[in-house]
Design an enzyme around this catalytic site. Structure first.
Site, PDB file in Angstrom:
ATOM      1  N   GLU A  87       0.531  34.431   5.987  1.00 35.83           N
ATOM      2  CA  GLU A  87      -0.651  35.164   5.522  1.00 35.83           C
ATOM      3  C   GLU A  87      -0.860  34.921   4.031  1.00 35.83           C
ATOM      4  O   GLU A  87       0.112  34.851   3.290  1.00 35.83           O
ATOM      5  CB  GLU A  87      -0.435  36.678   5.736  1.00 35.83           C
ATOM      6  CG  GLU A  87       0.055  37.026   7.119  1.00 35.83           C
ATOM      7  CD  GLU A  87       0.350  38.516   7.309  1.00 35.83           C
ATOM      8  OE1 GLU A  87       0.266  39.279   6.327  1.00 35.83           O
ATOM      9  OE2 GLU A  87       0.648  38.903   8.451  1.00 35.83           O
ATOM     10  N   LYS A 113      -1.260  36.127   0.385  1.00 34.01           N
ATOM     11  CA  LYS A 113      -0.805  37.382  -0.209  1.00 34.01           C
ATOM     12  C   LYS A 113      -1.905  37.917  -1.114  1.00 34.01           C
ATOM     13  O   LYS A 113      -2.143  37.413  -2.211  1.00 34.01           O
ATOM     14  CB  LYS A 113       0.480  37.162  -1.003  1.00 34.01           C
ATOM     15  CG  LYS A 113       1.046  38.469  -1.523  1.00 34.01           C
ATOM     16  CD  LYS A 113       2.424  38.273  -2.124  1.00 34.01           C
ATOM     17  CE  LYS A 113       3.009  39.598  -2.550  1.00 34.01           C
ATOM     18  NZ  LYS A 113       2.197  40.326  -3.520  1.00 34.01           N
ATOM     19  N   ASP A 119      -3.955  40.029  -3.683  1.00 37.14           N
ATOM     20  CA  ASP A 119      -3.527  40.669  -4.922  1.00 37.14           C
ATOM     21  C   ASP A 119      -4.370  41.915  -5.141  1.00 37.14           C
ATOM     22  O   ASP A 119      -5.336  41.923  -5.884  1.00 37.14           O
ATOM     23  CB  ASP A 119      -3.694  39.688  -6.081  1.00 37.14           C
ATOM     24  CG  ASP A 119      -2.891  40.119  -7.282  1.00 37.14           C
ATOM     25  OD1 ASP A 119      -2.090  41.063  -7.153  1.00 37.14           O
ATOM     26  OD2 ASP A 119      -3.063  39.508  -8.352  1.00 37.14           O
ATOM     27  N   TYR A 150      -2.696  44.271   7.552  1.00 35.01           N
ATOM     28  CA  TYR A 150      -1.678  43.275   7.895  1.00 35.01           C
ATOM     29  C   TYR A 150      -0.431  43.844   8.554  1.00 35.01           C
ATOM     30  O   TYR A 150       0.524  43.104   8.775  1.00 35.01           O
ATOM     31  CB  TYR A 150      -1.285  42.448   6.674  1.00 35.01           C
ATOM     32  CG  TYR A 150      -0.959  43.243   5.424  1.00 35.01           C
ATOM     33  CD1 TYR A 150       0.148  44.080   5.380  1.00 35.01           C
ATOM     34  CD2 TYR A 150      -1.758  43.124   4.291  1.00 35.01           C
ATOM     35  CE1 TYR A 150       0.447  44.806   4.240  1.00 35.01           C
ATOM     36  CE2 TYR A 150      -1.473  43.846   3.140  1.00 35.01           C
ATOM     37  CZ  TYR A 150      -0.370  44.691   3.119  1.00 35.01           C
ATOM     38  OH  TYR A 150      -0.074  45.394   1.996  1.00 35.01           O
ATOM     39  N   LYS A 167       5.571  33.136  -3.853  1.00 41.37           N
ATOM     40  CA  LYS A 167       4.560  33.358  -4.884  1.00 41.37           C
ATOM     41  C   LYS A 167       4.037  32.050  -5.488  1.00 41.37           C
ATOM     42  O   LYS A 167       4.767  31.079  -5.647  1.00 41.37           O
ATOM     43  CB  LYS A 167       5.147  34.222  -6.011  1.00 41.37           C
ATOM     44  CG  LYS A 167       5.612  35.601  -5.559  1.00 41.37           C
ATOM     45  CD  LYS A 167       4.478  36.593  -5.376  1.00 41.37           C
ATOM     46  CE  LYS A 167       3.971  37.188  -6.656  1.00 41.37           C
ATOM     47  NZ  LYS A 167       4.703  38.335  -7.147  1.00 41.37           N
ATOM     48  N   CYS A 188     -18.051  26.507 -44.199  1.00 36.85           N
ATOM     49  CA  CYS A 188     -17.644  25.689 -43.058  1.00 36.85           C
ATOM     50  C   CYS A 188     -16.254  25.088 -43.309  1.00 36.85           C
ATOM     51  O   CYS A 188     -16.027  24.473 -44.357  1.00 36.85           O
ATOM     52  CB  CYS A 188     -18.658  24.569 -42.840  1.00 36.85           C
ATOM     53  SG  CYS A 188     -18.140  23.380 -41.597  1.00 36.85           S
ATOM     54  N   CYS A 238     -16.943  21.029 -43.662  1.00 40.57           N
ATOM     55  CA  CYS A 238     -17.700  20.400 -44.748  1.00 40.57           C
ATOM     56  C   CYS A 238     -17.895  21.309 -45.955  1.00 40.57           C
ATOM     57  O   CYS A 238     -18.419  20.872 -46.976  1.00 40.57           O
ATOM     58  CB  CYS A 238     -19.054  19.911 -44.240  1.00 40.57           C
ATOM     59  SG  CYS A 238     -20.202  21.251 -43.907  1.00 40.57           S
ATOM     60  N   CYS A 246     -22.673  26.682 -39.359  1.00 42.90           N
ATOM     61  CA  CYS A 246     -22.521  25.891 -40.571  1.00 42.90           C
ATOM     62  C   CYS A 246     -23.904  25.357 -40.918  1.00 42.90           C
ATOM     63  O   CYS A 246     -24.623  24.855 -40.055  1.00 42.90           O
ATOM     64  CB  CYS A 246     -21.565  24.729 -40.300  1.00 42.90           C
ATOM     65  SG  CYS A 246     -21.777  23.352 -41.433  1.00 42.90           S
ATOM     66  N   CYS A 268     -22.330  17.527 -42.221  1.00 40.44           N
ATOM     67  CA  CYS A 268     -21.041  18.050 -41.763  1.00 40.44           C
ATOM     68  C   CYS A 268     -20.411  17.071 -40.767  1.00 40.44           C
ATOM     69  O   CYS A 268     -21.020  16.720 -39.758  1.00 40.44           O
ATOM     70  CB  CYS A 268     -21.262  19.409 -41.105  1.00 40.44           C
ATOM     71  SG  CYS A 268     -19.771  20.076 -40.350  1.00 40.44           S
TER      72      CYS A 268
HETATM   73  C1  9MJ Z   1      -0.453  41.159   1.130  1.00 39.78           C
HETATM   74  N1  9MJ Z   1      -0.313  41.740  -0.040  1.00 39.78           N
HETATM   75  O1  9MJ Z   1      -1.392  40.406   1.362  1.00 39.78           O
HETATM   76  C2  9MJ Z   1       2.128  42.295   3.208  1.00 39.78           C
HETATM   77  N2  9MJ Z   1       0.515  41.423   2.148  1.00 39.78           N
HETATM   78  O2  9MJ Z   1       3.774  43.119   4.707  1.00 39.78           O
HETATM   79  C3  9MJ Z   1       0.576  40.854   3.383  1.00 39.78           C
HETATM   80  N3  9MJ Z   1       1.498  42.328   2.053  1.00 39.78           N
HETATM   81  C4  9MJ Z   1       3.243  43.138   3.528  1.00 39.78           C
HETATM   82  N4  9MJ Z   1       1.586  41.395   4.041  1.00 39.78           N
HETATM   83  C5  9MJ Z   1       4.808  44.006   4.686  1.00 39.78           C
HETATM   84  N5  9MJ Z   1      -0.270  39.895   3.823  1.00 39.78           N
HETATM   85  C6  9MJ Z   1       4.850  44.580   3.454  1.00 39.78           C
HETATM   86  C7  9MJ Z   1       3.844  44.032   2.702  1.00 39.78           C
END
Ligand code: 9MJ
Length: 680
Positions: A114, A116, A118, A225, A318, A412, A415, A430, A436
């Site tokens: 999957e 991840k 943020d 998820y 990561k 400047c 120049c 300038c 210049c």
């Molecule tokens: C994120 N942040 O996209 C989990 N997560 O699964 C996905 N976080 C997760 N899975 C178990 N895709 C704990 C956190």
């Protein structure tokens, strides 16, 4: 109670919920936005006039109630997990080996992979299919009650569909899509408000609003998820035996799941997924900071269990970070082609977004004020995608005692001419003009660039070198360079020198519009240059232009006209133009005609395919000068289509509509009969 109104309201709610499912879960909008809005308005109106029929879970009730004070603590039904991280292939390999050892198996393991996201983790509880609570992760045991705010998120359903369990605690990530984040910050800047450092902080700030109507305006989204717990009193919805299939179950219940998720085999499958998603990172609509790999079979997950709060069966792999902290060592001032002075941050080198960064743009002095940044500060820098690294925040707690204010120089740095601030703008300039060195260099780079004179091989570095050696004092000097001088430069082989000379010679033949654009007159971009060329037709006429005539031309306003008059009133510029023409710069001559004389007036021409005897743009300029309009598409109104080699759909369309078509030779004969000679 009027039964038909009850039925109508129920029907509208069902219809809207179905559209929501199609849109947010299946990612396949079933009706245009206007139709959806109409249904919502109709439902809202019926509910307004029948207040006793309002239901807390109606699609109209996403924003409801206010928070009274702080967010209350909520105990999660089961702990919310955290994930261990790996940053390298070796660490991923160790993770998989650990799993194999625990399972006493050498077999390749299947993973659900999957992106991840943020954002912020949430747990949402549905009782008998109705959203009853939503909480942040907190410490994993206890989070904060954000139910009212989470309800406002469009992709969070207030009711589940299908055969859902009687109690469902579902986990997912709330995030702010990148385009919503950009809009939010643009609006904040326009209003002089505070901006958010990144979409994650913006999502967190938006979720922690005491007024849910503010959250509702922030365009948050969610992907689910994991299932925290599920109870099924009636045995309708037994959970599937693999994580991937469970995600499909979530979708069946109306909960959106990230569409990028895949099942992959073993380490290689996981690494391939990682690379594929990393490559697409910038083009995804939301920010991700890695991938999450989860053992797919639930039976194996159960066997592996947990260490502390993290499962042994999942890991976050990561990506390189896009934000880092570093120190601002100095602010230098760069001078651009038009004299604009841009502050540039010199940073302690730091690895961010996959590269080492030691400079970042600060845009202008207003940006420095907005950030409140001082030399010596620790700053957060961000490099996402191909974007130039930016300073997004000052870490105020780390400001040293000897931090220094950033001030714009009065003269400047290149120049020494006085620096002036433009009225009502954040830009300082300038005043040295082409005296210049910086402005001179930048104007030469512009002149040689692709959209201007297009001198192949005369790139920025070479221009810098030639200027340093005193070989280029103006753009006109490009045309007196010779092979021997170029070949004598460092890292310049004979062959490259020869190629450059031939590119310079080739560039001598241009169009009037490109020539005007190349001069680098302030605010005269390609479109304005084209308008000027079409209006004046010859350089002699352009040189005689006055302000009143200029403002009559399409898209030329007071300010642009002033820049043009100032440019053409400068002796040095006139001298450079003379030299350019003397040294062979030219473009196809266009016969000048008065409006009455223009033989193609009222006609619309289309040019398509490849022309061999002339450039397409030259052909266009000639047609324009003869009074014709030149269009990019064929319609019934088209008078004539000139079809060069490999003409495609436009030629087909012309034939279909019965528009007359001529080839290049016939076109050139026609021009010649109108008194325009084209030399091959
Ligand atoms: C994120 N942040 O996209 C989990 N997560 O699964 C996905 N976080 C997760 N899975 C178990 N895709 C704990 C956190």
């Amino acid at each position: 109670m009027n039964q038909s109104i009850v039925e109508k309201i129920n029907q509208l709610r069902t219809q809207i919920e179905e559209h929501n499912y199609q849109y947010y879960v299946l990612d396949n909008p079933s009706v245009p936005d206007a139709e959806y809005d109409r249904l919502m308005r109709e439902l809202q109106a019926l509910e307004n006039s029948n207040p006793d029929l309002v239901d807390a879970n109606s699609p109209t009730q996403k924003v409801s109630g206010k928070m009274d004070g702080a967010f209350q603590p909520v105990n999660h039904l089961t702990p919310m997990l955290s994930l261990d991280n790996v940053f390298s292939e070796e660490d991923l390999e160790s993770f998989i080996q650990r799993i194999n050892r625990r399972l006493h198996s050498e077999q390749e393991i299947e993973f659900t992979c999957e992106p991840k996201l943020d954002g912020l983790a949430v747990s949402i509880v549905y009782q008998d299919g109705v959203l009853v609570s939503a909480a942040t992760r907190g410490d994993g045991q206890t989070g904060e009650d954000v139910t009212q705010n989470v309800r406002t998120i469009k992709s969070v359903p207030l009711k589940l569909r299908g055969n859902y369990p009687s109690l469902l605690d579902v986990r997912g990530e709330i995030f702010m899509p990148k385009d919503s984040f950009d809009k939010l910050n643009e609006t904040a800047i326009a209003k002089g408000g505070k901006t958010f450092v990144n979409p994650r902080n913006a999502a967190a700030g938006s979720l922690r609003q005491l007024d849910p109507s503010v959250t509702a305006e922030r365009s948050l989204a969610v992907y689910f998820y994991a299932i925290g717990s599920a109870q099924d009193d009636e045995g309708k919805s037994e959970l599937k035996q693999s994580h991937f299939d469970r995600l499909q179950q979530l979708k069946d219940w109306g909960l959106p799941v990230c569409p990028e998720i895949e099942v992959c085999m073993g380490k290689k499958g996981c690494l391939d997924f990682y690379s594929r998603i990393l490559r697409r990172r910038d083009s995804l609509a939301y920010e991700i900071d890695g991938v999450v790999l989860k053992v797919n079979l639930i039976e194996l997950q159960d066997e592996l269990g947990f260490v502390a709060k993290a499962p042994r069966w999942a890991i976050a792999h990561k990506f390189p970070a896009q934000e880092e902290m570093t120190k601002l060592q100095a602010v230098d001032f760069q001078v651009g082609r038009t004299g604009a002075i841009t502050p540039v941050a010199r940073l302690d080198p730091v690895f961010v977004g996959g590269v080492t960064v030691s400079n970042a743009t600060l845009h202008n002095m207003d940006e420095i004020d907005r950030l409140g940044v001082m030399v010596g500060d620790t700053v957060i820098i961000r490099r996402a995608g191909d974007v130039i690294p930016q300073i997004v925040k000052v870490v105020n707690e780390r400001r040293p005692d000897n931090a220094r204010m950033v001030t714009i120089p009065s003269h400047c740095p290149v120049c020494g001419s006085p620096v002036e601030k433009e009225e009502d703008q954040a830009i300082y300039r300038c005043t040295g003009g082409l005296f210049c060195d910086a402005q001179k260099r930048e104007s030469i780079k512009h002149f040689a660039s692709r959209k201007a004179m297009d001198i192949d091989g005369l790139g920025d570095k070479l221009v810098d070198l030639l200027c340093e050696q005193g070989l280029l004092n103006s753009v006109a000097d490009i045309f007196i360079l010779n092979k021997e001088t170029i070949a004598s430069l460092e890292r310049m082989a004979d062959k490259s020198a020869e190629n450059l000379i031939s590119a310079i010679n080739k560039a001598k033949t241009t169009t009037f519009a490109k020539f005007i654009y190349s001069l680098g007159i302030r605010e005269v971009g390609e479109v304005t240059a084209n308008n000027l060329a079409n209006h004046f037709l010859t350089i002699e006429k352009l040189l005689m232009a006055n302000h009143d005539e200029l403002v009559q031309i399409k898209d030329i306003g007071e300010v642009v006209a002033q820049h043009i008059v100032a440019f053409l009133g400068n002796e040095h510029n006139l001298d450079v133009i003379d030299k350019l023409l003397d040294r062979g710069v030219h473009w196809p001559e266009v016969k000048i005609m008065s409006l009455e004389e223009q033989p193609l007036i009222e006609q619309t021409w289309v040019l398509t395919g490849t022309l061999n005897r002339m450039k397409r743009n030259d052909a266009k300029q000639i047609l324009l000068s003869l009074g014709a309009k030149v269009s990019g598409s064929v319609s019934k109104k088209t008078s004539i289509v000139v079809a060069g080699d490999s003409a495609g759909s436009k030629l087909a369309k012309a034939n279909e509509l019965g528009v007359s078509v001529i080839d290049e030779d016939t076109f050139i004969e026609r021009l010649s009969s109108l008194g325009v000679k084209v030399t091959d």
